[in-house]
Design a protein around this motif. Structure first.
Motif, PDB file in Angstrom:
ATOM      1  N   GLY A 193       2.314   0.594   0.028  1.00  0.00           N
ATOM      2  CA  GLY A 193       1.178   1.487  -0.146  1.00  0.00           C
ATOM      3  C   GLY A 193       1.384   2.563  -1.194  1.00  0.00           C
ATOM      4  O   GLY A 193       0.425   3.193  -1.625  1.00  0.00           O
TER       5      GLY A 193
ATOM      6  N   ASN B 176      -4.755  -0.688   2.250  1.00  0.00           N
ATOM      7  CA  ASN B 176      -5.406   0.372   3.021  1.00  0.00           C
ATOM      8  C   ASN B 176      -6.709   0.853   2.397  1.00  0.00           C
ATOM      9  O   ASN B 176      -7.704   1.046   3.096  1.00  0.00           O
ATOM     10  CB  ASN B 176      -4.446   1.544   3.213  1.00  0.00           C
ATOM     11  CG  ASN B 176      -3.360   1.243   4.236  1.00  0.00           C
ATOM     12  OD1 ASN B 176      -3.449   0.268   4.975  1.00  0.00           O
ATOM     13  ND2 ASN B 176      -2.344   2.074   4.273  1.00  0.00           N
TER      14      ASN B 176
ATOM     15  N   LYS C  53      -2.999  -6.556   6.373  1.00  0.00           N
ATOM     16  CA  LYS C  53      -3.986  -5.766   5.645  1.00  0.00           C
ATOM     17  C   LYS C  53      -5.051  -6.673   5.026  1.00  0.00           C
ATOM     18  O   LYS C  53      -6.249  -6.362   5.072  1.00  0.00           O
ATOM     19  CB  LYS C  53      -3.305  -4.942   4.565  1.00  0.00           C
ATOM     20  CG  LYS C  53      -2.354  -3.871   5.104  1.00  0.00           C
ATOM     21  CD  LYS C  53      -1.705  -3.084   3.967  1.00  0.00           C
ATOM     22  CE  LYS C  53      -0.743  -2.025   4.506  1.00  0.00           C
ATOM     23  NZ  LYS C  53      -0.123  -1.232   3.429  1.00  0.00           N
TER      24      LYS C  53
ATOM     25  N   SER D  40      -5.570   4.409   8.707  1.00  0.00           N
ATOM     26  CA  SER D  40      -4.988   5.154   7.593  1.00  0.00           C
ATOM     27  C   SER D  40      -5.953   6.254   7.177  1.00  0.00           C
ATOM     28  O   SER D  40      -7.118   6.265   7.606  1.00  0.00           O
ATOM     29  CB  SER D  40      -4.679   4.250   6.393  1.00  0.00           C
ATOM     30  OG  SER D  40      -5.819   4.089   5.570  1.00  0.00           O
TER      31      SER D  40
END
Length: 324
Positions: A233, A81, A109, A53
């Motif tokens: 996100g 992220n 994640k 990312s």
């Protein structure tokens, strides 16, 4: 430009402290996407790096400053992220990193944060609750709280993407940017408007997480009680006033969309890319309004590809490949 927290000279300087592995990510025209979208499409691929990312551009700046000051610890709240990025940047500079996340965050994640040697604390709530807990840890332990989008380093790190776009992309007239907390949108938007002011900057949010879009349109902070989107996100409920002020200076439009899964499927079928929901927002916006983008050269930033494999297969396996 009017007064803003961002500074183009600092953004250029940021490139010197960001690990080159995160810089100069691929930028290319993706002709395979174009028949289904009706416009020229270039992709800025921010997933081609160790944390998959764009977030590490900002955390590299933060971690570099902390290391220079002799700081040894930092904490952040993250949907996944930012936590990965801070863990990666902190590990390389000997920082003790703690990440606070919702226990409902994407498992992949969370696993990656642990694998990067960061401490991970889970809360029984959403990202806003994680933000509150991270702030409490910072106060109690006396350590640096890294706040995505509020901390200018996160915005100016992301803004280095804008430098690369302006330097490399030929004659694009529109850039589509996922809008969550605002670091990516304000950072890239600042550079584009400073160096290529004729380019239209359009920020895109999911229909189920519209707080920043409503705030942009109303020119004041608008909060929501909840979110309902697979794009975790960008699922914020409480825009940060200072970030909204920056966004108002650089965004030409802020739109919402309902074609995230169709966008993800297009990336897979026509570009061979596995992307997380927030990274498909730009393509989804085109699907929602093909007439608006017809004949344009659009750049979309593919901002992340950290996605739960089982959830991903569930989404794209049933997704339509063309929108309304």
């Amino acid at each position: 430009m009017q007064e803003t927290r961002l500074d183009t000279a600092r953004i250029r300087a940021a490139r010197r402290v960001i690990d080159p592995v995160f810089l100069d990510t691929p930028l290319y025209r993706c002709e395979a996407l174009e028949p289904g979208l009706g416009c020229t499409v270039s992709i800025k691929l921010e997933t081609a790096n160790p944390v998959r990312s764009f977030k590490a551009r900002g955390t590299e700046v933060v971690a570099s400053l902390l290391a220079d000051k002799g700081s040894r610890a930092a904490v952040c709240a993250s949907a996944g992220n930012l936590g990965q990025a801070l863990a990666w940047s902190g590990r390389g500079r000997g920082l003790d990193v703690t990440v606070v996340a919702s226990r409902f965050a994407t498992r992949a994640k969370l696993d990656r944060i642990r694998a990067l040697d960061a401490g991970l604390e889970l809360v029984d709530g959403d990202h806003e609750m994680a933000r509150e807990r991270a702030a409490a840890i910072a106060r109690y332990d006396g350590i640096r709280l890294v706040e995505d989008s509020l901390d200018i380093e996160t915005c100016e790190g992301a803004a280095t993407i804008g430098l690369e776009l302006v330097d490399a992309a030929p004659s694009f007239d529109t850039v589509l940017i996922a809008l969550g907390g605002g670091a990516l949108a304000t950072g890239v938007g600042h550079v584009v408007k400073a160096l290529a002011p004729e380019v239209e900057v359009i920020c895109v949010q999911p229909l189920g997480a519209p707080a920043m879009t409503h705030s942009w349109r109303g020119r004041r902070v608008v909060t929501t009680d909840s979110t309902d989107t697979i794009a975790d996100g960008v699922a914020g409920r409480r825009p940060i006033p200072a970030v909204l002020d920056d966004l108002l200076l650089v965004a030409d439009d802020a739109v919402q969309e309902a074609s995230i899964i169709a966008g993800m499927r297009m990336f897979l079928d026509h570009a061979g890319l596995v992307v997380e929901p927030s990274a498909a927002l730009g393509i989804a916006a085109i699907l929602e309004d093909r007439d608006r983008f017809a004949g344009r050269h659009v750049v979309t930033i593919v901002c992340g590809s950290n996605v739960d494999v089982d959830a991903y297969h569930g989404w794209v396996g049933a997704a339509p490949i063309h929108g309304s």
